[in-house]
Design a protein around this motif. Structure first.
Motif, mmCIF file in Angstrom:
data_model
loop_
_atom_site.group_PDB
_atom_site.id
_atom_site.type_symbol
_atom_site.label_atom_id
_atom_site.label_comp_id
_atom_site.label_asym_id
_atom_site.label_seq_id
_atom_site.Cartn_x
_atom_site.Cartn_y
_atom_site.Cartn_z
ATOM 1 N N UNK A 280 0.855 -1.189 0.000
ATOM 2 C CA UNK A 280 0.000 0.000 0.000
ATOM 3 C C UNK A 280 0.890 1.237 0.000
ATOM 4 N N UNK A 281 1.003 1.887 -1.153
ATOM 5 C CA UNK A 281 1.918 3.021 -1.319
ATOM 6 C C UNK A 281 1.547 4.191 -0.417
ATOM 7 N N UNK A 282 0.269 4.499 -0.323
ATOM 8 C CA UNK A 282 -0.161 5.641 0.494
ATOM 9 C C UNK A 282 0.233 5.422 1.956
ATOM 10 N N UNK A 283 -0.092 4.258 2.509
ATOM 11 C CA UNK A 283 0.214 3.986 3.912
ATOM 12 C C UNK A 283 1.714 3.962 4.160
ATOM 13 N N UNK A 284 2.462 3.361 3.237
ATOM 14 C CA UNK A 284 3.906 3.250 3.444
ATOM 15 C C UNK A 284 4.567 4.623 3.387
ATOM 16 N N UNK A 285 4.255 5.405 2.372
ATOM 17 C CA UNK A 285 4.903 6.707 2.192
ATOM 18 C C UNK A 285 4.515 7.680 3.304
ATOM 19 N N UNK A 286 3.283 7.612 3.787
ATOM 20 C CA UNK A 286 2.841 8.566 4.804
ATOM 21 C C UNK A 286 3.393 8.254 6.197
ATOM 22 N N UNK A 287 4.067 7.134 6.352
ATOM 23 C CA UNK A 287 4.746 6.852 7.625
ATOM 24 C C UNK A 287 6.263 6.882 7.463
ATOM 25 N N UNK A 288 6.734 7.319 6.311
ATOM 26 C CA UNK A 288 8.165 7.357 6.002
ATOM 27 C C UNK A 288 8.736 8.715 6.397
#
Length: 390
Positions: A280-288
């Motif tokens: 899930x790109x959105x979830x991964x990037x928004x916690x990076x």
């Protein structure tokens, strides 16, 4: 075709397929032990008329990314009967697995590929490699006097895990190990261990090894400082009358051992190891955690991901001055994007295995030169590694 989780009574059907596909045979006593640990809820099968035609396992793991713990779905045991190959069973299972992992909140997935090009089609990409060394006794590191001592046969998992965690957390993509994993996947009855303790009595490194056919087989070498590294190597070098050499595997790609040897001309191998995929790109990037940037905070990125459609399409990517990110889906196509890449490329970039500039050079990511420079600037440097197998 029906895809569903296996039931406990379907252990034998699952085991028979594994033995055939991976060409091994468990003795009856070992098979009984494996049956006790069988977790049918983790195994997904493709069934035709109630018969298991293909299967895979999704193992719920946690991995370290930027020092924090991220949920990861480990894909393992992908198998199908030969008469059922090239009929789309595995493709359907992998697609189903992506939906399952996404619903479970597993923002990443890792697997060990039997064939890298096959899994690239589904969005997984190589994210780490390891070094393998073969060192004859004559080229062992020099024995040195260090303050501290090595104790053999230390299998206190609390001590080992504390050292492992402090070592592994500096890499992206290493497993967060639990007690069950240590007991059943890391330590074994035949293996030996040694821990280096500082002068003050603090454990600062360990080695897991075997002696086979007059060779030191070093499965894991973990050290927190140079003193521990030297102390452990002096301990290993003191086996010089018992062995002809040593082999090390799963060594991180940034390891410096050859350079530190008196004679660095040893047999070395770099081996592409595991593949990773952002689920899930959105979830991964928004916690990076990105590097803060005061200019060009907003870009449009097109992500190509036909097997996880919730990632596929055009996104507005905002980076705050502090380095936090938001990813918002917008209307539009690839032609409107400032950056474009597929999900596999995005994965290898975000984990730190490759850099934007080098992948742009070979056409794996496209975009305006200024935006590529922006991406290069905001993306932290990182090293990837994995010391386990599943």
């Amino acid at each position: 075709m029906v895809i569903r989780q296996l039931r406990s009574e379907e252990f034998d059907a699952s085991m028979n397929l594994s033995e055939y596909a991976f060409q091994y045979k468990l003795p009856s006593e070992k098979r009984a032990s494996v049956k006790e640990r069988f977790k049918p809820e983790q195994v997904w099968g493709a069934f035709e008329d109630g018969i298991l035609e293909a299967k895979l396992t999704i193992i719920p793991f946690q991995v370290y990314i930027q020092g924090r713990v991220v949920p990861m779905g480990g894909i393992a045991g992908v198998a199908t009967w030969p008469e059922n190959r090239r009929q789309g069973h595995v493709a359907n299972l992998l697609s189903h697995a992506l939906h399952t992992m996404n619903e479970a909140g597993q923002t990443l997935s890792f697997l060990h590929p039997f064939l890298i090009p096959f899994y690239r089609k589904f969005g997984w990409e190589v994210y780490c490699e390891y070094k393998k060394y073969s060192i004859p006794v004559a080229k062992f590191p020099k024995k040195v006097e260090v303050e501290g001592k090595v104790k053999r046969d230390i299998k206190d998992i609390e001590i080992l895990d504390s050292l492992y965690t402090r070592f592994a957390v500096s890499y992206n993509g290493t497993l967060k190990r639990d007690l069950d994993w240590w007991e059943n996947s890391v330590l074994d009855d035949e293996g030996k261990s040694a821990v280096f303790y500082s002068k003050s009595g603090e454990p600062e490194g360990y080695v897991l090894y075997k002696i086979e056919n007059r060779e030191l087989v070093i499965d894991e070498f973990v050290f927190l400082n140079e003193q521990a590294r030297q102390g452990l190597w002096t301990f290993l070098a003191n086996h010089d009358s018992m062995v002809t050499g040593a082999s090390l595997k799963l060594v991180p790609s940034d390891d410096m051992l050859p350079f530190l040897l008196p004679d660095p001309r040893i047999e070395q191998e770099n081996y592409p190891y595991f593949m990773g995929r952002i689920v899930n790109a959105k979830s991964f990037i928004e916690t990076y955690a990105f590097r803060g940037n005061s200019t060009q905070k907003k870009q449009l990125i097109y992500i190509d991901d036909k097997y996880a459609t919730w990632n596929d399409g055009l996104w507005e990517w905002n980076i705050s001055n502090e380095g936090s990110a938001t990813l918002t889906r917008v209307e539009g196509d690839r032609a409107e994007a400032d950056l474009s890449c597929d999900i596999g490329t995005l994965t290898t970039l975000m984990l730190g295995y490759k850099r934007p500039a080098e992948l742009a050079r070979y056409g794996h990511i496209s975009g305006h030169s200024a935006v590529l420079e922006w991406f290069e600037e905001i993306l932290p440097q990182a090293q990837t590694a994995l010391f386990d197998h599943f």
